[in-house]
Design a protein around this motif. Sequence first.
Motif, PDB file in Angstrom:
ATOM      1  N   LEU A  81       0.811  -1.226   0.000  1.00  0.00           N
ATOM      2  CA  LEU A  81       0.000   0.000   0.000  1.00  0.00           C
ATOM      3  C   LEU A  81       0.836   1.265   0.000  1.00  0.00           C
ATOM      4  O   LEU A  81       0.402   2.308  -0.482  1.00  0.00           O
ATOM      5  CB  LEU A  81      -0.951   0.002   1.206  1.00  0.00           C
ATOM      6  CG  LEU A  81      -2.059  -1.054   1.140  1.00  0.00           C
ATOM      7  CD1 LEU A  81      -2.905  -0.995   2.399  1.00  0.00           C
ATOM      8  CD2 LEU A  81      -2.920  -0.872  -0.090  1.00  0.00           C
ATOM      9  N   THR A  82       2.060   1.203   0.535  1.00  0.00           N
ATOM     10  CA  THR A  82       2.849   2.430   0.624  1.00  0.00           C
ATOM     11  C   THR A  82       3.874   2.524  -0.506  1.00  0.00           C
ATOM     12  O   THR A  82       4.473   3.569  -0.701  1.00  0.00           O
ATOM     13  CB  THR A  82       3.594   2.505   1.971  1.00  0.00           C
ATOM     14  OG1 THR A  82       4.354   1.314   2.124  1.00  0.00           O
ATOM     15  CG2 THR A  82       2.625   2.629   3.122  1.00  0.00           C
ATOM     16  N   GLY A  83       4.087   1.440  -1.223  1.00  0.00           N
ATOM     17  CA  GLY A  83       5.083   1.446  -2.288  1.00  0.00           C
ATOM     18  C   GLY A  83       4.453   1.703  -3.648  1.00  0.00           C
ATOM     19  O   GLY A  83       3.313   2.157  -3.749  1.00  0.00           O
ATOM     20  N   PRO A  84       5.219   1.396  -4.693  1.00  0.00           N
ATOM     21  CA  PRO A  84       4.727   1.661  -6.053  1.00  0.00           C
ATOM     22  C   PRO A  84       3.633   0.691  -6.522  1.00  0.00           C
ATOM     23  O   PRO A  84       2.969   0.971  -7.516  1.00  0.00           O
ATOM     24  CB  PRO A  84       5.976   1.476  -6.920  1.00  0.00           C
ATOM     25  CG  PRO A  84       7.120   1.269  -5.993  1.00  0.00           C
ATOM     26  CD  PRO A  84       6.570   0.872  -4.674  1.00  0.00           C
ATOM     27  N   ILE A 131      -0.048   2.033  -7.006  1.00  0.00           N
ATOM     28  CA  ILE A 131      -0.408   3.064  -7.988  1.00  0.00           C
ATOM     29  C   ILE A 131      -0.939   2.430  -9.278  1.00  0.00           C
ATOM     30  O   ILE A 131      -1.530   3.102 -10.120  1.00  0.00           O
ATOM     31  CB  ILE A 131       0.776   4.018  -8.282  1.00  0.00           C
ATOM     32  CG1 ILE A 131       0.241   5.364  -8.780  1.00  0.00           C
ATOM     33  CG2 ILE A 131       1.754   3.410  -9.233  1.00  0.00           C
ATOM     34  CD1 ILE A 131       1.259   6.458  -8.832  1.00  0.00           C
ATOM     35  N   CYS A 132      -0.767   1.122  -9.429  1.00  0.00           N
ATOM     36  CA  CYS A 132      -1.269   0.456 -10.639  1.00  0.00           C
ATOM     37  C   CYS A 132      -2.267  -0.663 -10.356  1.00  0.00           C
ATOM     38  O   CYS A 132      -3.066  -1.015 -11.224  1.00  0.00           O
ATOM     39  CB  CYS A 132      -0.117  -0.138 -11.451  1.00  0.00           C
ATOM     40  SG  CYS A 132       0.945   1.093 -12.211  1.00  0.00           S
ATOM     41  N   LEU A 192      -4.588   0.239 -13.660  1.00  0.00           N
ATOM     42  CA  LEU A 192      -3.625   0.158 -14.765  1.00  0.00           C
ATOM     43  C   LEU A 192      -3.136  -1.264 -14.991  1.00  0.00           C
ATOM     44  O   LEU A 192      -2.931  -1.690 -16.116  1.00  0.00           O
ATOM     45  CB  LEU A 192      -2.415   1.044 -14.465  1.00  0.00           C
ATOM     46  CG  LEU A 192      -2.598   2.532 -14.651  1.00  0.00           C
ATOM     47  CD1 LEU A 192      -1.296   3.239 -14.359  1.00  0.00           C
ATOM     48  CD2 LEU A 192      -3.059   2.836 -16.047  1.00  0.00           C
ATOM     49  N   ASP A 233      12.259  -8.354 -11.020  1.00  0.00           N
ATOM     50  CA  ASP A 233      12.688  -7.846 -12.318  1.00  0.00           C
ATOM     51  C   ASP A 233      11.782  -8.312 -13.464  1.00  0.00           C
ATOM     52  O   ASP A 233      12.141  -9.203 -14.239  1.00  0.00           O
ATOM     53  CB  ASP A 233      14.138  -8.265 -12.596  1.00  0.00           C
ATOM     54  CG  ASP A 233      14.762  -7.396 -13.683  1.00  0.00           C
ATOM     55  OD1 ASP A 233      14.034  -6.542 -14.226  1.00  0.00           O
ATOM     56  OD2 ASP A 233      15.956  -7.570 -13.982  1.00  0.00           O
ATOM     57  N   PRO A 281       7.216  -1.781 -14.032  1.00  0.00           N
ATOM     58  CA  PRO A 281       8.630  -1.428 -13.898  1.00  0.00           C
ATOM     59  C   PRO A 281       9.333  -2.314 -12.870  1.00  0.00           C
ATOM     60  O   PRO A 281       8.683  -2.953 -12.053  1.00  0.00           O
ATOM     61  CB  PRO A 281       8.578   0.017 -13.404  1.00  0.00           C
ATOM     62  CG  PRO A 281       7.302   0.097 -12.637  1.00  0.00           C
ATOM     63  CD  PRO A 281       6.347  -0.881 -13.271  1.00  0.00           C
ATOM     64  N   SER A 282      10.657  -2.346 -12.963  1.00  0.00           N
ATOM     65  CA  SER A 282      11.426  -3.009 -11.916  1.00  0.00           C
ATOM     66  C   SER A 282      11.544  -2.047 -10.753  1.00  0.00           C
ATOM     67  O   SER A 282      12.018  -0.929 -10.913  1.00  0.00           O
ATOM     68  CB  SER A 282      12.820  -3.360 -12.433  1.00  0.00           C
ATOM     69  OG  SER A 282      12.713  -4.113 -13.619  1.00  0.00           O
ATOM     70  N   ILE A 283      11.104  -2.481  -9.571  1.00  0.00           N
ATOM     71  CA  ILE A 283      11.190  -1.603  -8.410  1.00  0.00           C
ATOM     72  C   ILE A 283      12.227  -2.179  -7.458  1.00  0.00           C
ATOM     73  O   ILE A 283      12.361  -3.385  -7.364  1.00  0.00           O
ATOM     74  CB  ILE A 283       9.826  -1.486  -7.687  1.00  0.00           C
ATOM     75  CG1 ILE A 283       9.301  -2.879  -7.332  1.00  0.00           C
ATOM     76  CG2 ILE A 283       8.826  -0.759  -8.556  1.00  0.00           C
ATOM     77  CD1 ILE A 283       8.142  -2.859  -6.395  1.00  0.00           C
TER      78      ILE A 283
END
Lengths: 333, 175
Positions: A252-255, A258-259, A271, A302, A313-315
Amino acid sequence: MSAMLLSLVLLLAGCGAPAALSPAGPQAGQIAGLWAVFFWVSVVVEVAVVAFLLYAVLRARRPVLTLPALAAEPLAERRLTRGVSAATALTAIVVVALLAASILVTRALGALHAPQALTVEIAGHQWWWEVEYWDPVPSQRVRTANEIHVPVGEAVLVKLRASDVIHSLWVPPLHGKKDLIPGHATSLWIKADRPGAFGGQCAEFCGYQHAHMRLLVIAESRGAFDAWLARQRRPAPEPTDAQARRGRDVFLTGPCAICHTIVGTPAAARLGPDLTHLAGRTTLAAGTLPNTPGHLAGWIIDPQRIKPGVHMPSIGLDGADLQALLAYLGSLK
Amino acid sequence: MRAAAVLGLLGALLVLTGCQREQRRFSEVAPASGRPDRLRASGFNPGDRQAPAEFRNPYERNAWAAAEGKRLYAAFNCIGCHANGGGGIGPPLMDPAWIYGGEPVEIYASIVEGRPNGMPAFGGRITDSQAWQLVTYVQSMSGLLRKDVRPSRSDHMSVRPSEQSGTSERRKPPQ
């Protein structure tokens, strides 16, 4: 030529009949029947043409002296004219008959209907399938990805749309190809006659990872399907242990948030695929990987290595956060 | 004959110069990974800038990154406030006026750290590469990128000319 074709078919038979020729539903059955008609008519025509050609070649080798006498010429000429006319007429009849067969099958494909049928909306994205089970009550709609469950023996309406480029849905054991076009709604009806898991594939080149855009249609009994749908309608279960709770916080707090959506949490972005019941699915990344914790970890770390060009994306996640995230995602049954 | 060969060779060389334009770098973890640490979060006075000019946009010549930025601009709902560059709730992005600076690193800071009065901070939510791709696209909207790098067409109906039609004279904001 036909020998080559036959040996090719035999070669294919060695790896099991092509999925399109082992139909699991009436639609694909019609298409397979039409394929058989075209195939055998073509074989007969090919054999006949090659036979006549050989006959002509061998006949011409006869010495010139044995040609029919001049007096007999008009008779031979007339016979030849009759023969050529008959062959031309036969060709025209065969071509028109094949056209008629094709039209009849197309009509039959469009004839499958059912009132109050289950409606599934499929949206093509680069490079995954968004699936939504329609319901008049919005809260009862179910969103999932890359995997469709359908009840056996019931006609299902599949509505198709695309968000970015043209895709094409092809589940060979159930139906032919149907394009998904941005800004233009299309639909088709499918019906599975026997239970099973049928693979599908995007059949219209749609970019870098077109080949890794697969989906699975799982046909099961009405009871099993209803149970599955009821499970999908439930929000994601609350994490029970500290590890999974930490995983939810990472999500919930990371990337991720957002998708992706996880129903029952504040994550509600559309997304990427809906992950509410991720652990219940068979594959990851639209049929690219089997859904196991190891593959999921590799995918999160990855995705560009596994599916270059994919929009995920790779986070940078550290090991502890990754393990917590895996524990949480694994609990989303 | 020789002149033709030389001309052909020169033509081929000319074509080669375009090779980098669409280069896709899938596997990189952020070109300028990590935040430029001399960057101040945000001055509360508009125009209060300190432009660290040594940070360059790693994608400024990459047409693919600009196109990706365009996709992300819609995906992350930048359109919700800035529209297709014309502005609305947020300031317009297709004109030469910048409240918090039009240098790549300043646009980057606006995206990653947010700005007062509504611009949310996307740092931690999107990756560094995605932020730079967005910077590239935002630059292209006001003609700050080379013409061959700017996205040439829109997928949707557009009420404005494409990014390629902008002129490079807008390079410097009025002081």
